[in-house]
Enzyme design. Structure first.
Site, mmCIF file in Angstrom:
data_model
loop_
_atom_site.group_PDB
_atom_site.id
_atom_site.type_symbol
_atom_site.label_atom_id
_atom_site.label_comp_id
_atom_site.label_asym_id
_atom_site.label_seq_id
_atom_site.Cartn_x
_atom_site.Cartn_y
_atom_site.Cartn_z
ATOM 1 N N SER A 147 0.872 -1.186 0.000
ATOM 2 C CA SER A 147 0.000 0.000 0.000
ATOM 3 C C SER A 147 0.898 1.222 0.000
ATOM 4 C CB SER A 147 -0.846 0.016 1.272
ATOM 5 O OG SER A 147 -1.523 1.252 1.407
ATOM 6 N N TYR A 162 -1.955 -1.001 10.476
ATOM 7 C CA TYR A 162 -2.049 -1.157 9.017
ATOM 8 C C TYR A 162 -0.764 -0.675 8.354
ATOM 9 C CZ TYR A 162 -4.000 -0.860 4.270
ATOM 10 O OH TYR A 162 -4.230 -1.023 2.919
ATOM 11 N N LYS A 166 1.931 -3.042 6.253
ATOM 12 C CA LYS A 166 2.225 -2.851 4.828
ATOM 13 C C LYS A 166 3.717 -2.575 4.611
ATOM 14 C CE LYS A 166 -1.911 -3.572 3.227
ATOM 15 N NZ LYS A 166 -2.174 -4.756 2.384
HETATM 16 P P1 NAD Z 1 -11.892 -5.306 0.108
HETATM 17 O O1 NAD Z 1 -12.300 -5.193 1.519
HETATM 18 O O2 NAD Z 1 -12.787 -4.798 -0.972
HETATM 19 O O3 NAD Z 1 -11.531 -6.842 -0.233
HETATM 20 C C1 NAD Z 1 -10.693 -7.594 0.607
HETATM 21 C C2 NAD Z 1 -11.041 -9.074 0.467
HETATM 22 O O4 NAD Z 1 -10.147 -9.801 1.325
HETATM 23 C C3 NAD Z 1 -12.457 -9.411 0.939
HETATM 24 O O5 NAD Z 1 -13.127 -10.186 -0.047
HETATM 25 C C4 NAD Z 1 -12.253 -10.190 2.221
HETATM 26 O O6 NAD Z 1 -13.251 -11.173 2.467
HETATM 27 C C5 NAD Z 1 -10.889 -10.815 1.982
HETATM 28 N N1 NAD Z 1 -10.229 -11.191 3.237
HETATM 29 C C6 NAD Z 1 -10.130 -10.451 4.387
HETATM 30 N N2 NAD Z 1 -9.515 -11.153 5.347
HETATM 31 C C7 NAD Z 1 -9.178 -12.352 4.794
HETATM 32 C C8 NAD Z 1 -8.523 -13.523 5.279
HETATM 33 N N3 NAD Z 1 -8.101 -13.596 6.559
HETATM 34 N N4 NAD Z 1 -8.338 -14.561 4.435
HETATM 35 C C9 NAD Z 1 -8.784 -14.514 3.152
HETATM 36 N N5 NAD Z 1 -9.438 -13.444 2.638
HETATM 37 C C10 NAD Z 1 -9.623 -12.375 3.450
HETATM 38 O O7 NAD Z 1 -10.460 -4.588 0.044
HETATM 39 P P2 NAD Z 1 -9.567 -4.072 -1.183
HETATM 40 O O8 NAD Z 1 -9.574 -2.594 -1.154
HETATM 41 O O9 NAD Z 1 -9.878 -4.798 -2.425
HETATM 42 O O10 NAD Z 1 -8.150 -4.514 -0.603
HETATM 43 C C11 NAD Z 1 -7.326 -5.494 -1.195
HETATM 44 C C12 NAD Z 1 -5.906 -5.238 -0.742
HETATM 45 O O11 NAD Z 1 -5.511 -3.940 -1.193
HETATM 46 C C13 NAD Z 1 -5.706 -5.215 0.779
HETATM 47 O O12 NAD Z 1 -4.476 -5.828 1.098
HETATM 48 C C14 NAD Z 1 -5.651 -3.743 1.105
HETATM 49 O O13 NAD Z 1 -4.937 -3.480 2.275
HETATM 50 C C15 NAD Z 1 -4.945 -3.220 -0.123
HETATM 51 N N6 NAD Z 1 -5.097 -1.791 -0.372
HETATM 52 C C16 NAD Z 1 -6.319 -1.245 -0.530
HETATM 53 C C17 NAD Z 1 -6.423 0.118 -0.764
HETATM 54 C C18 NAD Z 1 -7.748 0.799 -0.928
HETATM 55 O O14 NAD Z 1 -7.775 2.060 -0.844
HETATM 56 N N7 NAD Z 1 -8.841 0.099 -1.152
HETATM 57 C C19 NAD Z 1 -5.266 0.898 -0.851
HETATM 58 C C20 NAD Z 1 -4.024 0.285 -0.702
HETATM 59 C C21 NAD Z 1 -3.947 -1.069 -0.472
#
Ligand code: NAD
Length: 257
Positions: A147, A162, A166
């Site tokens: 991230s 968090y 990351k």
């Molecule tokens: P999201 O919440 O839309 O999707 C995350 C998915 O991960 C969900 O389907 C959830 O059920 C699954 N999950 C959670 N815990 C789990 C576990 N223990 N085992 C298996 N699956 C699990 O989130 P997103 O925004 O798509 O995030 C995906 C990745 O991107 C994450 O690592 C998040 O930290 C990272 N990220 C997101 C953003 C943002 O702004 N959305 C920015 C930077 C990084």
């Protein structure tokens, strides 16, 4: 081989953790479009199954696999299931993650541990299980979702667990890339900026902050999940054959200012 051919993933098999929704779902679709079989891996199996049946229309093999990335037995079983079904594992997108917001001085040990377990230990366990299989096969590509929070401290939300998780992913990826460089297993990460997924759009803490983030973002907006598709497809295949240990920040220049 031409560059567009090098971007193709025909005949390969990938897994995407957190594949049921958000960034994982979008990238899973892109991997299918590039020709890969895909396992949609998620702790939310019902949603993973829905996503898998949507992606099956793209023409490659797609299965849903239930797995909590914090549970080593489930992670190892997940890789076995995929290899039994498709015959190999070539690409691992270790993407599952959660975000919580608690002031550091009030955070309980359990709250800290939960974020570290999913975001950092979960990436280690899934990368380790994938790496073992890839070493045995003779190669593969692992991509983890870090991230921009690995690089900066987001404000005003209190999310030290968090941010630390990351930053840990970033250094873990570099370490694995070095350890496995001679084994033909490449390991890279992506560092997205704010992306419009449930992680942000379903969080009562984060929703009111979106307008604030837009104001300080050079592009004046947050990103879409599909804006991360190409970088992961690139990292998955032959086009990135000399790229390992790298991190790709995709944040609309948020961390440039
Ligand atoms: P999201 O919440 O839309 O999707 C995350 C998915 O991960 C969900 O389907 C959830 O059920 C699954 N999950 C959670 N815990 C789990 C576990 N223990 N085992 C298996 N699956 C699990 O989130 P997103 O925004 O798509 O995030 C995906 C990745 O991107 C994450 O690592 C998040 O930290 C990272 N990220 C997101 C953003 C943002 O702004 N959305 C920015 C930077 C990084």
């Amino acid at each position: 081989m031409g560059i567009l051919e090098k971007m193709r993933l025909d005949g390969k098999t990938a897994f995407v953790t957190g594949g049921a929704r958000g960034i994982g779902k979008s990238v899973a679709a892109a991997l299918c479009e590039a020709g890969s079989n895909v396992a949609v891996v998620d702790v939310d199996y019902q949603e993973a199954e829905k996503t898998a049946s949507e992606l099956q229309t793209l023409g490659t093999g797609v299965i849903a696999v239930s797995c909590d990335v914090t549970d080593q037995d489930q992670v190892n079983q997940m890789v076995r299931t995929i290899v039994e079904h498709f015959g190999s594992l070539d690409v691992a997108f270790c993407n599952a993650g959660i975000c919580t917001n608690y002031p550091a001085e009030e955070m309980t040990f359990e709250q800290w541990k939960k974020v570290i377990d999913v975001n950092l230990t979960g990436v280690f366990l899934t990368a380790q299980a994938a790496g073992k299989q890839m070493i045995q096969q003779g190669g593969g590509s692992i991509i983890a979702t870090a991230s921009m929070s690995a690089h900066i401290v987001n404000v005003p939300q209190p999310q030290c667990a968090y941010n630390a998780s990351k930053a840990g992913v970033r250094q873990l990826v570099k370490s694995l890339a070095v350890e496995w460089a001679q084994k033909n297993v490449r390991v890279n990460s992506i560092s997205p900026g704010y992306i419009g997924t449930d992680l942000v759009l379903s969080s009562p803490t984060l929703i009111p902050l979106i307008e604030q983030w837009k104001k300080v973002s050079p592009m004046g907006r947050i990103g879409r999940p599909d804006e991360l598709q190409a970088v992961v497809v690139y990292l998955a295949g032959e086009a990135s054959s000399f790229t390992t240990g790298s991190d790709f920040v995709v944040d609309g220049a948020f961390t440039s200012i």
